[in-house]
Enzyme design. Structure first.
Site, PDB file in Angstrom:
ATOM      1  N   CYS A   1       1.656   0.439  -8.886  1.00  0.00           N
ATOM      2  CA  CYS A   1       2.844   0.798  -8.113  1.00  0.00           C
ATOM      3  C   CYS A   1       4.031   0.970  -9.045  1.00  0.00           C
ATOM      4  CB  CYS A   1       3.112  -0.268  -7.061  1.00  0.00           C
ATOM      5  SG  CYS A   1       3.080  -1.908  -7.748  1.00  0.00           S
TER       6      CYS A   1
ATOM      7  N   VAL B   1       1.053   4.698   5.175  1.00  0.00           N
ATOM      8  CA  VAL B   1       0.421   3.664   6.005  1.00  0.00           C
ATOM      9  C   VAL B   1       1.433   2.563   6.343  1.00  0.00           C
ATOM     10  CG1 VAL B   1      -1.364   1.873   6.058  1.00  0.00           C
ATOM     11  CG2 VAL B   1      -1.915   4.147   5.183  1.00  0.00           C
ATOM     12  N   GLY B   2       2.247   2.182   5.361  1.00  0.00           N
ATOM     13  CA  GLY B   2       3.234   1.115   5.578  1.00  0.00           C
ATOM     14  C   GLY B   2       4.216   1.456   6.685  1.00  0.00           C
TER      15      GLY B   2
ATOM     16  N   GLU C   1       4.533  10.649  -5.349  1.00  0.00           N
ATOM     17  CA  GLU C   1       3.653   9.682  -6.010  1.00  0.00           C
ATOM     18  C   GLU C   1       2.255  10.281  -6.132  1.00  0.00           C
ATOM     19  OE1 GLU C   1       2.277   6.036  -3.973  1.00  0.00           O
ATOM     20  OE2 GLU C   1       2.969   4.965  -5.745  1.00  0.00           O
TER      21      GLU C   1
ATOM     22  N   GLY D   1       0.839  -1.194   0.000  1.00  0.00           N
ATOM     23  CA  GLY D   1       0.000   0.000   0.000  1.00  0.00           C
ATOM     24  C   GLY D   1       0.868   1.234   0.000  1.00  0.00           C
TER      25      GLY D   1
ATOM     26  N   GLN E   1      -9.653  10.278  -5.179  1.00  0.00           N
ATOM     27  CA  GLN E   1      -8.475  10.164  -6.034  1.00  0.00           C
ATOM     28  C   GLN E   1      -8.552  11.173  -7.192  1.00  0.00           C
ATOM     29  OE1 GLN E   1      -6.174   8.380  -4.775  1.00  0.00           O
ATOM     30  NE2 GLN E   1      -4.671   8.568  -6.428  1.00  0.00           N
TER      31      GLN E   1
HETATM   32  P1  NAP Z   1      -3.258   2.415   1.506  1.00  0.00           P
HETATM   33  O1  NAP Z   1      -4.213   3.523   1.696  1.00  0.00           O
HETATM   34  O2  NAP Z   1      -1.940   2.505   2.171  1.00  0.00           O
HETATM   35  O3  NAP Z   1      -4.023   1.084   1.937  1.00  0.00           O
HETATM   36  C1  NAP Z   1      -3.446  -0.182   1.841  1.00  0.00           C
HETATM   37  C2  NAP Z   1      -4.121  -1.115   2.827  1.00  0.00           C
HETATM   38  O4  NAP Z   1      -3.792  -0.709   4.158  1.00  0.00           O
HETATM   39  C3  NAP Z   1      -5.642  -1.081   2.733  1.00  0.00           C
HETATM   40  O5  NAP Z   1      -6.148  -2.370   2.971  1.00  0.00           O
HETATM   41  C4  NAP Z   1      -5.996  -0.130   3.862  1.00  0.00           C
HETATM   42  O6  NAP Z   1      -7.307  -0.284   4.322  1.00  0.00           O
HETATM   43  C5  NAP Z   1      -4.998  -0.564   4.907  1.00  0.00           C
HETATM   44  N1  NAP Z   1      -4.795   0.404   5.989  1.00  0.00           N
HETATM   45  C6  NAP Z   1      -5.047   1.735   5.986  1.00  0.00           C
HETATM   46  N2  NAP Z   1      -4.747   2.264   7.176  1.00  0.00           N
HETATM   47  C7  NAP Z   1      -4.307   1.255   7.966  1.00  0.00           C
HETATM   48  C8  NAP Z   1      -3.867   1.165   9.316  1.00  0.00           C
HETATM   49  N3  NAP Z   1      -3.799   2.249  10.098  1.00  0.00           N
HETATM   50  N4  NAP Z   1      -3.477  -0.033   9.809  1.00  0.00           N
HETATM   51  C9  NAP Z   1      -3.521  -1.131   9.026  1.00  0.00           C
HETATM   52  N5  NAP Z   1      -3.959  -1.109   7.743  1.00  0.00           N
HETATM   53  C10 NAP Z   1      -4.333   0.069   7.215  1.00  0.00           C
HETATM   54  O7  NAP Z   1      -2.962   2.182  -0.046  1.00  0.00           O
HETATM   55  P2  NAP Z   1      -4.018   2.129  -1.216  1.00  0.00           P
HETATM   56  O8  NAP Z   1      -4.512   3.521  -1.427  1.00  0.00           O
HETATM   57  O9  NAP Z   1      -4.967   1.041  -0.973  1.00  0.00           O
HETATM   58  O10 NAP Z   1      -3.063   1.676  -2.442  1.00  0.00           O
HETATM   59  C11 NAP Z   1      -2.269   2.569  -3.167  1.00  0.00           C
HETATM   60  C12 NAP Z   1      -0.836   2.544  -2.700  1.00  0.00           C
HETATM   61  O11 NAP Z   1      -0.326   1.225  -2.757  1.00  0.00           O
HETATM   62  C13 NAP Z   1       0.098   3.350  -3.575  1.00  0.00           C
HETATM   63  O12 NAP Z   1       0.959   4.096  -2.757  1.00  0.00           O
HETATM   64  C14 NAP Z   1       0.874   2.302  -4.345  1.00  0.00           C
HETATM   65  O13 NAP Z   1       2.137   2.699  -4.790  1.00  0.00           O
HETATM   66  C15 NAP Z   1       0.956   1.216  -3.368  1.00  0.00           C
HETATM   67  N6  NAP Z   1       1.215  -0.071  -4.019  1.00  0.00           N
HETATM   68  C16 NAP Z   1       2.465  -0.602  -3.928  1.00  0.00           C
HETATM   69  C17 NAP Z   1       2.766  -1.815  -4.539  1.00  0.00           C
HETATM   70  C18 NAP Z   1       4.138  -2.412  -4.444  1.00  0.00           C
HETATM   71  O14 NAP Z   1       4.258  -3.600  -4.683  1.00  0.00           O
HETATM   72  N7  NAP Z   1       5.168  -1.674  -4.114  1.00  0.00           N
HETATM   73  C19 NAP Z   1       1.772  -2.489  -5.240  1.00  0.00           C
HETATM   74  C20 NAP Z   1       0.508  -1.919  -5.331  1.00  0.00           C
HETATM   75  C21 NAP Z   1       0.244  -0.711  -4.695  1.00  0.00           C
HETATM   76  P3  NAP Z   1      -8.499   0.617   3.713  1.00  0.00           P
HETATM   77  O15 NAP Z   1      -8.620   0.253   2.279  1.00  0.00           O
HETATM   78  O16 NAP Z   1      -9.660   0.186   4.525  1.00  0.00           O
HETATM   79  O17 NAP Z   1      -8.094   2.062   3.900  1.00  0.00           O
END
Ligand code: NAP
Ligand code: MG
Length: 494
Positions: free
Chosen positions: A283, A231-232, A384, A227, A330
């Protein structure tokens, strides 16, 4: 009335204990597709308990038997590929061909990981003592917490769950709120494939209500997250304080370098695909082009023409080339970045506005956008955006391009277009990203190679490839002394 979906806990499909739900909608037209459990910490607790209860028997199930279940899951996915792809396009927006690719990655990973059931290789090595045996074996760790984003709603969960399960772990899976349905299908496929109750548990709900308690639960020693960087890093901080293992895949700002000897037609096609495929929400999406000054102007012209020619629309329409963004938030984020681009003095050569004519007005559509004359340190060139916005930066030579590529906070993917083999090899050596492409855009990873990024993109783990088991296993070294006497290793050397 939209269908109501349930969590999968301990082999049973159950609502959230509170009975609360949230709606899943289609970003192409706002249609509500289903109601999913808005779970809370109590539901996470149930799921972790079920996973912990299932672990001892699953750990002792022979790995080739575990693998047979993965194989069956892969076969079910293959038979249902078109149906799953359509469901994905509806809930997430990417065009149908790309959704099929996402499902295909899941199929590939099922078969790839299933092969590990008959490998899971360890190492034997001679002992330094006589009549003594020495070896190391991989062992599962326990309950794995899996937290995934919405942009690859099927592939990414399989990259994590398949290796975790074949190695003998059990799992609790929290998918992204924006794409619950594909996670529901995936759990159902595992159930149909014969996975024992409790080995995989699925809990829908928000990051704070489901993700957070999963991260904090002491019975979950391993977390695998994909993600955003924000958040990570938060998860890593909280889990690190608890001594957990955390594998992170996070953001990217991936660049394509176009040298003066490049095939410009090929480079243009590849950049358009990398930048605007999945509406820029990969990503590995290309969001920066580092163009050699001798080809810069022509490339900008070609990219602008190409971007303007892309057809936007519902991904279920075979004529559509670019689908909607994931949600309204978004669209606003992309619009904010376009404004930042203007304020930074970049020159807009295509797009720059939401697409609202006709049926597009009902969805989250944004015109493929290209900025030229972007400074390498401009915000639109370093942050990003995760949308269809491409920044072109002019460079004077290869060394400058490498320097700008490597200065990024992120390090997932990079690419170079050149016909010079010496320069291609220098690029493979010098580009500091987890994935490097030559004469290909920044997207298109194959699942049997390690996947992941450097610097702000990750924390050193790699998914898939021959490294697929590393995040989900411990190494155990085993010594067997069959001499019948006390041998004291180094001490007996005198
Ligand atoms: P995100 O907002 O960080 O969410 C990712 C996951 O984390 C979702 O399931 C989210 O739940 C959960 N989450 C949010 N807050 C949390 C918390 N406090 N504790 C635990 N889990 C929590 O990312 P996204 O918007 O879904 O995805 C886009 C991002 O992913 C981009 O930055 C992209 O670059 C990255 N990405 C990276 C890769 C890679 O392999 N490097 C691959 C794909 C995507 P909710 O959905 O309920 O908020
Ligand atoms: Mg999110």
């Amino acid at each position: 009335m939209a269908q109501t979906f349930h969590n999968f806990i301990g082999g049973r499909w159950v609502p959230a204990r509170s009975g609360r739900t949230f709606a899943n909608s289609n970003p192409a037209n706002g249609e509500v597709l289903g109601e999913f459990p808005a779970s809370a910490p109590e539901d996470v607790n149930d799921a972790v308990e079920a996973a912990a209860r299932a672990y001892p028997a699953w750990r002792l199930t022979p790995a080739p038997r575990r693998a047979e279940i993965l194989l069956r899951a892969g076969e079910i996915m293959r038979a249902r590929k078109q149906e799953l792809a359509r469901a994905m396009t509806r809930e997430m927006g990417k065009v149908l061909a790309e959704a099929g690719g996402d499902v295909q990655e899941g199929i590939d990973m099922a078969f790839h990981a299933a092969g590990e059931g008959r490998r899971l290789h360890g190492v034997t090595t001679p002992s330094e003592m006589p009549d003594k045996w020495a070896m190391s074996v991989r062992v599962p760790i326990g309950v794995v917490g899996v937290i995934t984003p919405w942009n690859f709603p099927f592939a990414i969960p399989t990259w994590k769950l398949m290796p975790a399960l074949v190695a003998g772990n059990t799992a609790v899976f929290k998918p992204a709120t924006d794409t619950p349905e594909l996670a529901w299908h995936l759990a159902g496929i595992f159930e149909q494939a014969g996975l024992p109750a409790g080995v995989l548990n699925l809990v829908f709900g928000s990051g704070s209500q489901v993700g957070d308690p999963l991260v904090a639960d002491p019975r979950v020693p391993v977390l695998s997250f994909t993600g955003s960087t924000e958040v990570g890093l938060g998860i890593s901080t909280r889990a690190g304080a608890l001594g957990k293992r955390v594998a992170l895949e996070m953001g990217g700002k991936n660049a394509v370098i176009v040298m003066d000897d490049a095939d410009l037609a090929l480079a243009t096609e590849a950049i358009l695909w990398s930048a605007f495929g999945t509406t820029g929400q990969r990503c590995t999406a290309c969001s920066r082009v580092l163009a050699h000054e001798r080809v810069h102007d022509e490339l900008v012209q070609r990219l602008a023409d190409g971007a303007r020619g892309l057809k936007l629309g519902d991904g279920l329409d075979p004529a559509s080339q670019v689908g909607p963004l994931i949600n309204r938030g978004q669209v606003e984020r992309v619009q904010d970045y376009v404004k930042i681009g203007f304020d930074e003095g970049a020159k807009l050569v295509a797009g720059g506005v939401p697409a609202t004519e006709g049926a597009l007005a009902k969805g989250c559509f944004y015109r493929p956008t290209v900025f030229a004359g972007v400074r390498p340190d401009a915000r639109i060139a370093v942050e990003e955006i995760f949308g269809p916005v491409l920044s072109v930066v002019r460079v004077t030579d290869f060394a400058e391009a490498v320097r700008i590529n490597n200065a990024s906070r992120f390090g997932l993917s990079s690419s170079i277009f050149t016909r010079d083999v010496n320069r291609a090899f220098a690029a493979m050596r010098d580009l500091d990203t987890g994935i490097v492409y030559v004469n290909h855009g920044t997207t298109g990873a194959e699942i049997h190679l390690p996947f992941g990024g450097m610097r702000g993109t990750g924390n050193g783990h790699r998914e898939a490839g021959h490294t697929l088991l590393d995040p989900f296993t411990e190494w155990k070294s085993v010594y067997v002394d069959f001499s019948g006497r006390l041998q004291r290793a180094q001490i007996d050397r005198g």
